[in-house]
Design an enzyme around this catalytic site. Structure first.
Site, short mmCIF file in Angstrom:
data_model
loop_
_atom_site.label_atom_id
_atom_site.label_comp_id
_atom_site.label_asym_id
_atom_site.label_seq_id
_atom_site.Cartn_x
_atom_site.Cartn_y
_atom_site.Cartn_z
N SER A 149 -5.99 -0.97 8.66
CA SER A 149 -5.37 -1.43 9.91
C SER A 149 -5.71 -0.45 11.00
O SER A 149 -5.86 0.76 10.74
CB SER A 149 -3.85 -1.51 9.74
OG SER A 149 -3.23 -1.67 11.01
N TYR A 162 3.64 2.91 7.43
CA TYR A 162 2.57 1.91 7.27
C TYR A 162 1.23 2.48 7.75
O TYR A 162 0.22 2.40 7.05
CB TYR A 162 2.93 0.65 8.04
CG TYR A 162 1.85 -0.39 8.10
CD1 TYR A 162 1.48 -1.13 6.98
CD2 TYR A 162 1.17 -0.66 9.30
CE1 TYR A 162 0.48 -2.10 7.05
CE2 TYR A 162 0.18 -1.62 9.39
CZ TYR A 162 -0.16 -2.33 8.26
OH TYR A 162 -1.16 -3.28 8.32
P1 NDP Z 1 0.64 -11.71 5.08
O1 NDP Z 1 2.01 -11.18 4.97
O2 NDP Z 1 0.41 -12.94 5.87
O3 NDP Z 1 0.01 -11.90 3.62
C1 NDP Z 1 0.08 -10.85 2.69
C2 NDP Z 1 -0.35 -11.32 1.33
O4 NDP Z 1 -0.19 -10.22 0.43
C3 NDP Z 1 0.50 -12.46 0.81
O5 NDP Z 1 -0.29 -13.35 0.06
C4 NDP Z 1 1.50 -11.73 -0.08
O6 NDP Z 1 2.02 -12.62 -1.05
C5 NDP Z 1 0.62 -10.65 -0.68
N1 NDP Z 1 1.38 -9.53 -1.23
C6 NDP Z 1 2.26 -8.72 -0.61
N2 NDP Z 1 2.79 -7.84 -1.48
C7 NDP Z 1 2.22 -8.12 -2.69
C8 NDP Z 1 2.37 -7.57 -3.98
N3 NDP Z 1 3.21 -6.55 -4.23
N4 NDP Z 1 1.63 -8.10 -4.99
C9 NDP Z 1 0.78 -9.12 -4.77
N5 NDP Z 1 0.61 -9.68 -3.57
C10 NDP Z 1 1.32 -9.18 -2.54
O7 NDP Z 1 -0.24 -10.51 5.67
P2 NDP Z 1 -1.68 -10.49 6.39
O8 NDP Z 1 -2.55 -11.55 5.87
O9 NDP Z 1 -1.44 -10.37 7.85
O10 NDP Z 1 -2.18 -9.04 5.91
C11 NDP Z 1 -3.19 -8.85 4.95
C12 NDP Z 1 -3.67 -7.42 5.05
O11 NDP Z 1 -4.15 -7.17 6.36
C13 NDP Z 1 -2.57 -6.38 4.79
O12 NDP Z 1 -3.10 -5.30 4.06
C14 NDP Z 1 -2.20 -5.93 6.19
O13 NDP Z 1 -1.66 -4.63 6.20
C15 NDP Z 1 -3.53 -6.02 6.89
N6 NDP Z 1 -3.47 -6.13 8.35
C16 NDP Z 1 -2.88 -7.21 8.96
C17 NDP Z 1 -2.83 -7.29 10.32
C18 NDP Z 1 -2.22 -8.44 11.05
O14 NDP Z 1 -2.08 -8.36 12.30
N7 NDP Z 1 -1.84 -9.51 10.39
C19 NDP Z 1 -3.41 -6.22 11.17
C20 NDP Z 1 -4.01 -5.14 10.42
C21 NDP Z 1 -4.03 -5.11 9.06
P3 NDP Z 1 3.44 -12.49 -1.77
O15 NDP Z 1 4.40 -11.96 -0.74
O16 NDP Z 1 3.71 -13.89 -2.21
O17 NDP Z 1 3.22 -11.56 -2.90
#
Ligand code: NDP
Length: 243
Positions: A149, A162
């Protein structure tokens, strides 16, 4: 002039694991890799969301395997890799995408939330990488992409833990690339700015729409770094942002 091998993604027939692929950026990455011909094991904790990603992939004639797993749990990660082996064979590619970003200023950051941030954004990268490393070495190479990020380099109030966790991911990316190089393993970081996902909408509901990336724009960069053309930039974390 580059030949066809230089310009194609080289993903056809590869076995990939994408974590956090139930929604958002991970779902878009899984769909991109499958559309490029990879067989993709997708994982998150929510079965219905994984099934939706799998349906989209199969509708587009791709191959996917849904594995419900918590990627902070060592046994669950081992099961994820075992099930991937059984369905598709050894792993060639890993995208460490699962992450969480709860907003909490330092004085409000409870120990439980702190631990969950560290487990989800750091421990999962360590566990998943460790679980596939032997496959990649045995196959003489492969690639790993870690979703970081801009918060790693650009602190925002409420994102101390974070951002620091993502800074760990950037440093780990470099170290993984150095250790992977003799084995033909390439490792990349991708550090997005704001992306229009549930995560962003829950934390910054008023973030201007015009400054949000679409998840597929991040997925496109993942596909690009996995192409042979990017073989000599292993270890780098690439920023992608609209604002
Ligand atoms: P979302 O919250 O939309 O999706 C996150 C995904 O990760 C979900 O499918 C969730 O599913 C899964 N997840 C979370 N915790 C776990 C776990 N313990 N085990 C397995 N799966 C898990 O987030 P984004 O798509 O926005 O983010 C994806 C990545 O991008 C992250 O690493 C985030 O930090 C990074 N990012 C996002 C930004 C943004 O603006 N959106 C900006 C910069 C970085 P479930 O909860 O069902 O397990």
């Amino acid at each position: 002039m580059s030949n066809q091998a230089e310009t194609s993604s080289g993903l056809r027939g590869r076995t990939a694991i994408v974590t956090g692929a139930g929604r958002g950026i991970g779902s878009a990455i899984a769909r991109r890799l499958a559309a490029a011909g990879a067989q993709v094991a997708i994982t998150s904790r929510t079965a219905e969301q994984l099934e939706q990603t799998q349906r989209w992939i199969e509708r587009d004639h791709g191959r996917a395997l849904s594995v419900v797993a918590d990627v902070t749990d060592e046994n669950a990660v081992e099961r994820l890799v075992d099930e991937t082996h059984a369905a598709f064979g050894p792993v060639d590619l890993l995208v460490n995408n699962a992450g969480i970003a709860p907003l909490a200023k330092i004085e409000q950051l409870e120990p439980g939330i702190f631990d969950t941030i560290i487990r989800t954004n750091i421990r999962s990268v360590y566990l998943c990488t460790r679980a596939v490393w032997g496959d990649l070495c045995a196959r003489g190479g492969g690639a790993i992409v870690n979703i970081s990020s801009v918060a790693a380099e650009d602190p925002f109030p409420g994102f101390a833990a974070y951002g620091a966790a993502k800074a760990f991911v950037n440093a780990y990316t470099k170290a993984m690339a150095v250790e992977g190089q003799p084995h033909g393993i390439r490792v990349y970081g991708i550090a997005p700015g704001a992306v229009d996902t549930d995560m962003l909408r829950s934390v910054f509901p008023d973030f201007p729409a015009s400054e949000r990336l679409e998840p597929d724009q991040v997925a496109g960069l993942v596909e690009l770094v996995l192409s042979p053309a990017c073989r000599y930039i292993s270890g780098q974390t690439i920023v992608i942002r609209k604002s």
